[in-house]
Scaffold this active site. Structure first.
Site, PDB file in Angstrom:
ATOM      1  N   LYS A 110      10.875  34.150 -23.546  1.00 42.21           N
ATOM      2  CA  LYS A 110      11.998  35.066 -23.725  1.00 42.21           C
ATOM      3  C   LYS A 110      13.082  34.771 -22.687  1.00 42.21           C
ATOM      4  O   LYS A 110      12.800  34.668 -21.500  1.00 42.21           O
ATOM      5  CB  LYS A 110      11.524  36.518 -23.590  1.00 42.21           C
ATOM      6  CG  LYS A 110      12.559  37.532 -24.055  1.00 42.21           C
ATOM      7  CD  LYS A 110      11.935  38.889 -24.256  1.00 42.21           C
ATOM      8  CE  LYS A 110      12.947  39.864 -24.835  1.00 42.21           C
ATOM      9  NZ  LYS A 110      12.365  41.171 -25.135  1.00 42.21           N
ATOM     10  N   GLU A 195       3.300  52.891 -32.776  1.00 44.99           N
ATOM     11  CA  GLU A 195       3.692  54.302 -32.736  1.00 44.99           C
ATOM     12  C   GLU A 195       2.659  55.212 -33.402  1.00 44.99           C
ATOM     13  O   GLU A 195       2.407  56.322 -32.930  1.00 44.99           O
ATOM     14  CB  GLU A 195       5.056  54.475 -33.409  1.00 44.99           C
ATOM     15  CG  GLU A 195       6.217  53.907 -32.627  1.00 44.99           C
ATOM     16  CD  GLU A 195       6.400  52.410 -32.812  1.00 44.99           C
ATOM     17  OE1 GLU A 195       7.310  51.849 -32.180  1.00 44.99           O
ATOM     18  OE2 GLU A 195       5.635  51.808 -33.601  1.00 44.99           O
ATOM     19  N   ARG A 223       7.881  56.096 -37.623  1.00 44.58           N
ATOM     20  CA  ARG A 223       6.763  55.222 -37.954  1.00 44.58           C
ATOM     21  C   ARG A 223       5.430  55.962 -37.858  1.00 44.58           C
ATOM     22  O   ARG A 223       4.448  55.553 -38.476  1.00 44.58           O
ATOM     23  CB  ARG A 223       6.752  54.022 -37.003  1.00 44.58           C
ATOM     24  CG  ARG A 223       8.018  53.185 -37.064  1.00 44.58           C
ATOM     25  CD  ARG A 223       7.999  52.091 -36.013  1.00 44.58           C
ATOM     26  NE  ARG A 223       9.217  51.296 -36.033  1.00 44.58           N
ATOM     27  CZ  ARG A 223       9.501  50.342 -35.148  1.00 44.58           C
ATOM     28  NH1 ARG A 223       8.647  50.082 -34.177  1.00 44.58           N
ATOM     29  NH2 ARG A 223      10.629  49.666 -35.225  1.00 44.58           N
TER      30      ARG A 223
END
Length: 462
Positions: A110, A195, A223
């Site tokens: 990243k 979630e 979610r």
């Protein structure tokens, strides 16, 4: 073809068994290289290739951990360097021509190519504008954000009540839980980007006498909606949901806008919902929510509020009670504006121009029906203002309460329209939607000006 981009990061540092599993797969580079090399050598000798395939199934476990992906029927290939295009592109071309389900494990970094982002991928996940040559600079002292208010409250309440546990679905930094994790590591749980699990996990802890606080963005609680109903609400468990990013979120756009939480929470039995108007009220709302023995959500926006001073004490809002912040002049009955959340302040500014009453409703559920009916009986029209969708929102709750009471007073509901709002500066977006002071004023004049003989005042300056 399934391509897994494995960069060892989400937004916060990775947690959980799946990340450790990927790390184990990384140890299989030798196996992957040997496997593909052997196929290249033996492809012109089919009998030997078939023999090698059979031997592979027996010998694989001695070289690399068996993959769950192959158990699902995929042919697992990888891991390979996703930044090495000379390897990545031919691999994709080869897999395109293969029959059956393929799984390509690509490893990337990243922030690759920008050293500052590589060194701190969390900080550079969603940065504000900056000079690439200098990187991010520390901003000067500004207003306290709602996220900071929550983080401070969480630590203060945890110090007072050892039953409190904090849960986040991989949003430690975004939800303001860094200090809480440092101070109370055994009471902090990052469940990863899951979630649904975060909500059910909170329910399990609440069943055992703990007081879970789930820090989650408004848009991400969607979610876990099934779990909110079945695992929390039906059992009436004391879980607090701290809903960050309620309303419009600026640069994150339609995918992150917290436009629907009022509508999808207030229809669930046993659940309450508070919409504080400023930073101090947010702290008080969280305290009030924590004191309850049923599910309560507190919604607050991204960024800073009105700059109201925050009381250090843990004082709870009076449960289910709004407040009258401004009374219209004695000259007539006219308009009352019912504000839910931080739009109280533009409502107050508009009310000064209109000489209207303003109520800070605070609670969407339970709605302060006593205050509502008092205003309905002493005014000619009502206006509701909320930073959420109009369908099923706080304005709808007001209309339902008035209907139940048999009152037919005219009501104007202002909120987010029935369309997705794209990214942009939040203040400009609200102005474009008519939810700033000038917009509220003009909407009231357009709907009630002639009917109530309101004087057309000068426009509010931006």
């Amino acid at each position: 073809l399934v391509v897994l981009n494995d960069n060892d990061m989400s937004i916060s540092p990775p947690v959980g068994a799946l990340n450790r599993y990927f790390a184990r797969l990384m140890s299989g580079r030798f196996y992957s290289a040997a496997r593909e090399g052997a196929k290249s050598v033996l492809k012109n000798a089919p009998p030997l290739l078939e023999l090698a395939r059979r031997l592979e199934e027996h010998a694989k476990g001695m070289v690399v951990p068996g993959t769950i992906f192959e158990e699902f029927g995929f042919n697992y290939v990888g891991p390979i360097d996703g930044h090495d295009l000379d390897s990545l592109i031919p691999t994709l071309e080869n897999l395109r021509d293969k029959r059956g389900p393929q799984f390509l494990h690509v490893v990337t970094k990243k922030g690759y190519g920008y050293k500052l982002a590589e060194a701190d991928p969390v900080k550079y996940h969603g940065p504000t504008p900056f000079n690439p040559a200098e990187g991010l600079k520390k901003s000067g002292a500004g207003k306290t954000t709602f996220t900071q208010v929550f983080g401070n409250w969480l630590c203060d309440m945890a110090a007072q009540d050892e039953r409190l546990v904090g849960i986040t679905p991989a949003m430690r930094e975004g939800s303001g839980m860094v200090e809480f994790e440092q101070r109370f590591p055994k009471r902090y749980f990052d469940v990863g980007i899951a979630e649904q699990h975060a909500v059910t996990f909170a329910g399990g802890l609440a069943c055992e006498g703990l007081k879970p606080v789930v820090a989650i963005y408004s848009t991400f609680l969607q979610r876990g909606y099934d779990q909110l109903i079945h695992d929390i609400a039906i059992q009436n468990l004391p879980v607090v949901f701290a809903l960050d990013r309620a309303g419009l979120v600026g640069a994150d756009g339609a995918t992150h806008a917290g436009a629907y939480d009022i509508a999808y929470i207030r229809c669930i039995p046993n659940c309450s919902l508070i919409a504080p108007s400023d930073e101090n009220e947010c702290r008080q709302a969280l305290t009030a929510a924590f004191e309850q023995n049923h599910p309560v959500a507190v919604r607050y926006p991204r960024g800073a509020g009105a700059g109201v001073a925050i009381q250090p004490e843990l004082v709870a809002l009076p449960w289910g009670k709004g407040e009258l912040r401004r009374e219209a002049g004695a000259g007539g009955r006219r308009i009352a504006i019912l504000a839910f959340g931080t739009l109280l302040y533009p409502a107050l500014a508009a009310a000064e121009r209109l000489d209207a009453s303003v109520a800070n409703m605070r609670f969407v559920k339970p709605l302060d029906v006593e205050l509502l009916l008092k205003l309905a009986r002493t005014h000619d029209a009502l206006v509701t203002v909320e930073e959420g969708c109009l369908q099923g929102g706080a304005g709808s709750a007001v209309l339902e309460a008035l209907q139940a009471a048999g009152l037919g007073i005219p009501v104007l509901t202002l909120g987010l329209p029935d369309r997705f709002i794209e990214h942009g500066d939040p203040a400009k977006l609200l102005a474009g939607l008519g939810l700033d002071a000038a917009g509220i004023e003009q909407s009231v004049l357009k709907r009630f000006g002639a009917r109530l003989d309101l004087v057309q005042p000068q426009p509010v300056r931006a």
